[in-house]
Design a protein around this motif. Sequence first.
Motif, PDB file in Angstrom:
ATOM      1  N   PRO A 413       0.794  -1.224   0.000  1.00 55.41           N
ATOM      2  CA  PRO A 413       0.000   0.000   0.000  1.00 55.41           C
ATOM      3  C   PRO A 413       0.827   1.275   0.000  1.00 55.41           C
ATOM      4  CG  PRO A 413       0.049  -0.945   2.189  1.00 55.41           C
ATOM      5  CD  PRO A 413       0.768  -1.913   1.291  1.00 55.41           C
ATOM      6  N   SER A 414       2.156   1.164   0.143  1.00 53.65           N
ATOM      7  CA  SER A 414       3.002   2.360   0.199  1.00 53.65           C
ATOM      8  C   SER A 414       4.097   2.382  -0.863  1.00 53.65           C
ATOM      9  CB  SER A 414       3.645   2.479   1.588  1.00 53.65           C
ATOM     10  OG  SER A 414       4.431   1.346   1.877  1.00 53.65           O
ATOM     11  N   ARG A 415       4.542   1.221  -1.353  1.00 55.98           N
ATOM     12  CA  ARG A 415       5.558   1.157  -2.412  1.00 55.98           C
ATOM     13  C   ARG A 415       4.897   0.701  -3.706  1.00 55.98           C
ATOM     14  NH1 ARG A 415      10.969  -0.205  -2.143  1.00 55.98           N
ATOM     15  NH2 ARG A 415      10.657  -0.152  -4.400  1.00 55.98           N
ATOM     16  N   PRO A 416       4.787   1.568  -4.714  1.00 59.17           N
ATOM     17  CA  PRO A 416       4.073   1.210  -5.952  1.00 59.17           C
ATOM     18  C   PRO A 416       4.655   0.017  -6.691  1.00 59.17           C
ATOM     19  CG  PRO A 416       4.382   3.580  -5.806  1.00 59.17           C
ATOM     20  CD  PRO A 416       5.179   2.994  -4.700  1.00 59.17           C
ATOM     21  N   LEU A 417       5.942  -0.276  -6.531  1.00 64.00           N
ATOM     22  CA  LEU A 417       6.577  -1.348  -7.295  1.00 64.00           C
ATOM     23  C   LEU A 417       6.921  -2.565  -6.435  1.00 64.00           C
ATOM     24  CD1 LEU A 417       8.938   0.757  -9.596  1.00 64.00           C
ATOM     25  CD2 LEU A 417       6.874  -0.466 -10.263  1.00 64.00           C
ATOM     26  N   VAL A 418       6.346  -2.659  -5.259  1.00 69.21           N
ATOM     27  CA  VAL A 418       6.618  -3.790  -4.362  1.00 69.21           C
ATOM     28  C   VAL A 418       5.340  -4.593  -4.159  1.00 69.21           C
ATOM     29  CG1 VAL A 418       7.194  -4.420  -1.980  1.00 69.21           C
ATOM     30  CG2 VAL A 418       8.583  -2.742  -3.181  1.00 69.21           C
ATOM     31  N   PHE A 419       5.460  -5.923  -4.193  1.00 66.89           N
ATOM     32  CA  PHE A 419       4.331  -6.788  -3.853  1.00 66.89           C
ATOM     33  C   PHE A 419       4.836  -8.039  -3.160  1.00 66.89           C
ATOM     34  CE2 PHE A 419       5.515  -8.385  -8.056  1.00 66.89           C
ATOM     35  CZ  PHE A 419       5.388  -9.758  -7.935  1.00 66.89           C
ATOM     36  N   ALA A 420       3.938  -8.727  -2.481  1.00 68.61           N
ATOM     37  CA  ALA A 420       4.264  -9.951  -1.745  1.00 68.61           C
ATOM     38  C   ALA A 420       3.416 -11.096  -2.274  1.00 68.61           C
ATOM     39  CB  ALA A 420       4.022  -9.766  -0.254  1.00 68.61           C
ATOM     40  N   ALA A 421       3.978 -12.304  -2.269  1.00 66.47           N
ATOM     41  CA  ALA A 421       3.291 -13.501  -2.746  1.00 66.47           C
ATOM     42  C   ALA A 421       3.536 -14.641  -1.769  1.00 66.47           C
ATOM     43  CB  ALA A 421       3.771 -13.882  -4.148  1.00 66.47           C
ATOM     44  N   GLY A 422       2.512 -15.476  -1.548  1.00 68.69           N
ATOM     45  CA  GLY A 422       2.617 -16.609  -0.637  1.00 68.69           C
ATOM     46  C   GLY A 422       2.832 -17.909  -1.377  1.00 68.69           C
ATOM     47  N   SER A 423       3.882 -18.625  -1.041  1.00 66.19           N
ATOM     48  CA  SER A 423       4.277 -19.847  -1.750  1.00 66.19           C
ATOM     49  C   SER A 423       3.842 -21.088  -0.981  1.00 66.19           C
ATOM     50  CB  SER A 423       5.796 -19.852  -1.954  1.00 66.19           C
ATOM     51  OG  SER A 423       6.249 -21.123  -2.360  1.00 66.19           O
ATOM     52  N   GLU A 424       3.642 -22.180  -1.720  1.00 65.58           N
ATOM     53  CA  GLU A 424       3.299 -23.448  -1.079  1.00 65.58           C
ATOM     54  C   GLU A 424       4.493 -24.071  -0.362  1.00 65.58           C
ATOM     55  OE1 GLU A 424       2.344 -26.773  -3.485  1.00 65.58           O
ATOM     56  OE2 GLU A 424       3.894 -26.390  -4.995  1.00 65.58           O
ATOM     57  N   HIS A 425       5.683 -23.551  -0.608  1.00 64.01           N
ATOM     58  CA  HIS A 425       6.888 -24.088   0.035  1.00 64.01           C
ATOM     59  C   HIS A 425       7.219 -23.358   1.331  1.00 64.01           C
ATOM     60  CE1 HIS A 425       7.543 -26.716  -3.287  1.00 64.01           C
ATOM     61  NE2 HIS A 425       7.755 -25.744  -4.161  1.00 64.01           N
ATOM     62  N   GLY A 426       6.245 -22.645   1.911  1.00 62.30           N
ATOM     63  CA  GLY A 426       6.437 -22.058   3.226  1.00 62.30           C
ATOM     64  C   GLY A 426       7.194 -20.754   3.220  1.00 62.30           C
ATOM     65  N   GLN A 427       7.077 -19.972   2.166  1.00 62.00           N
ATOM     66  CA  GLN A 427       7.794 -18.706   2.091  1.00 62.00           C
ATOM     67  C   GLN A 427       6.863 -17.592   1.612  1.00 62.00           C
ATOM     68  OE1 GLN A 427      10.749 -20.047  -0.679  1.00 62.00           O
ATOM     69  NE2 GLN A 427      12.322 -20.264   0.900  1.00 62.00           N
ATOM     70  N   THR A 428       7.020 -16.426   2.210  1.00 67.02           N
ATOM     71  CA  THR A 428       6.403 -15.211   1.695  1.00 67.02           C
ATOM     72  C   THR A 428       7.457 -14.488   0.881  1.00 67.02           C
ATOM     73  OG1 THR A 428       4.888 -15.021   3.575  1.00 67.02           O
ATOM     74  CG2 THR A 428       5.308 -13.037   2.293  1.00 67.02           C
ATOM     75  N   LEU A 429       7.219 -14.351  -0.411  1.00 67.95           N
ATOM     76  CA  LEU A 429       8.197 -13.784  -1.339  1.00 67.95           C
ATOM     77  C   LEU A 429       7.914 -12.301  -1.529  1.00 67.95           C
ATOM     78  CD1 LEU A 429       8.002 -16.652  -3.992  1.00 67.95           C
ATOM     79  CD2 LEU A 429       9.470 -16.528  -1.971  1.00 67.95           C
ATOM     80  N   ILE A 430       8.920 -11.456  -1.282  1.00 71.37           N
ATOM     81  CA  ILE A 430       8.816 -10.010  -1.481  1.00 71.37           C
ATOM     82  C   ILE A 430       9.520  -9.662  -2.788  1.00 71.37           C
ATOM     83  CG2 ILE A 430       9.213  -7.735  -0.495  1.00 71.37           C
ATOM     84  CD1 ILE A 430       7.402  -9.465   1.203  1.00 71.37           C
TER      85      ILE A 430
END
Length: 513
Positions: A413-430
Amino acid sequence: MRNSNRDENDLDTNQKSLGFTDETLPVISCKEAVHKDPIHSVSISVQTKFEVQLAEVECQSIKRKEREIQVELGEKSTTDDVQIDMGRFNKFLGRVEPLVLHYLDENINRPNILRHIKLRHTGDDTAQELFTLTYPEVLIDKEVQVTSLSWSANGSSVFVGYGSTSHEGLCMHKGAVCSWNIERYKINPNKPDMTVETSTCVTAVACHPERPGIVAAGEILVWDFREQDSLIARVLERQDLHRDSVTSLQWIREPKLSKKKFILVSTSQDGRILLWNPLPSKNNLKLSDAYFVSTKISSSKSSGKPMGVISITFNNEDSETFMFGCDSGHLYKGSLNSVTAVQSREEGLADMTVQPKNPIIMTYQSHDSPIYSVNFSPFHRHLFLTSAHDGQPNYGRCFAPTRGAIFTCRWSPSRPLVFAAGSEHGQTLIYDLEPQEGAPTGLLSSVPVQELPSSDKRSSIICLEFNHKTPNILACGDSTGAVVVWKLAERFTTAQNDEMENLQILAKGFGDS
């Protein structure tokens, strides 16, 4: 003789009547009116032979000093006129005008030097784990997990939905909605501040955008956790209910009327997208509009079996436009202004109080598996994220390398070019799509800049949500039933000085403007 005897008798009688008796009078006490000063005692021991002298001195005089000056301050004149020689002033403007215009034209044609000056964050990029929240009572059933997350309107509490995603028939699990206030002085990560248990799985949770206590969850129930009788609205017309599990809930502003009130949008595996108007005074959720998606779609009618709608997101600049992903992997753009009627023999459609319409106005490139998540950019009306079981978080038409299934994705909500994704391998990817120094123009990095582990480093990340009031707080729910709350580094929350410009370049590279 007789007279003398009579006188003696009278004298004896008078003497008897003058006898005295004892009598006790009341006691009168007078309070002492003399005020005595308290006695001050001081104990002092010294090692010298001199006597210690004590003295108390009071003074009621006040020292004053007076100074005199010989300067008299007069009132400031408000009628002073500035004399301007307009002739000389016009000659000055005539002399400098060509020079000013020359440099203005030169700056327009010169590349923006400031564009290449990066405000690089030089601090520590490590994320801090704040809490790991669980509800052991509901996790006794091993099939129950975290299914959804939502932050309250004021950003202080996180609401968590518990349920199961594996159903072969009727739901036999028990679910719950729990909340933790992360701003409390003492927080018990294993005991929620508030809990509502349900008879079926809670597959979606959505907090009201402006009223912190109101939460929609479960089979379209609305609670107000500030009230003792927390359930304030539910669907009373049974024919309008979804025929399958609810996959998502979202509050949006009423697009067709005042745009000041909020309505609730629900999607389901039954192919329906329903809009609900909450009426708390009547304890009712009234169906205001309905849409239906099926496997066969034409310009005039929609027929065939229902296509399950799994995820939906609304445009921040145009609340009547939305994107939704289906269990078939198809991705569509829809509009609330659609007037195309649905002609289908699907059971239950004809009995609804509002006849459903076909919402589709555009078809996008599809995934090879169900689309679990779709999210519009809060900074650009044409950019959106999708994630699916094929392991490819899709931003426009650029794909990341396979990392297993991606169950959820959210823009910062504050960085226009940043997003996060949730993986099935137990990681939140930034991910950070900011162009890197030395990289070819137009080439985006598909490698995550940070990986945050799940609670046990093996469970899948099912859902995640940024805190819109505090953008550096990220909550991630996993398949073991835990929610890890992270505090991100400044790099991922503070926008660069040219980030919006690079976002526009990114959008133009996808063919949007």
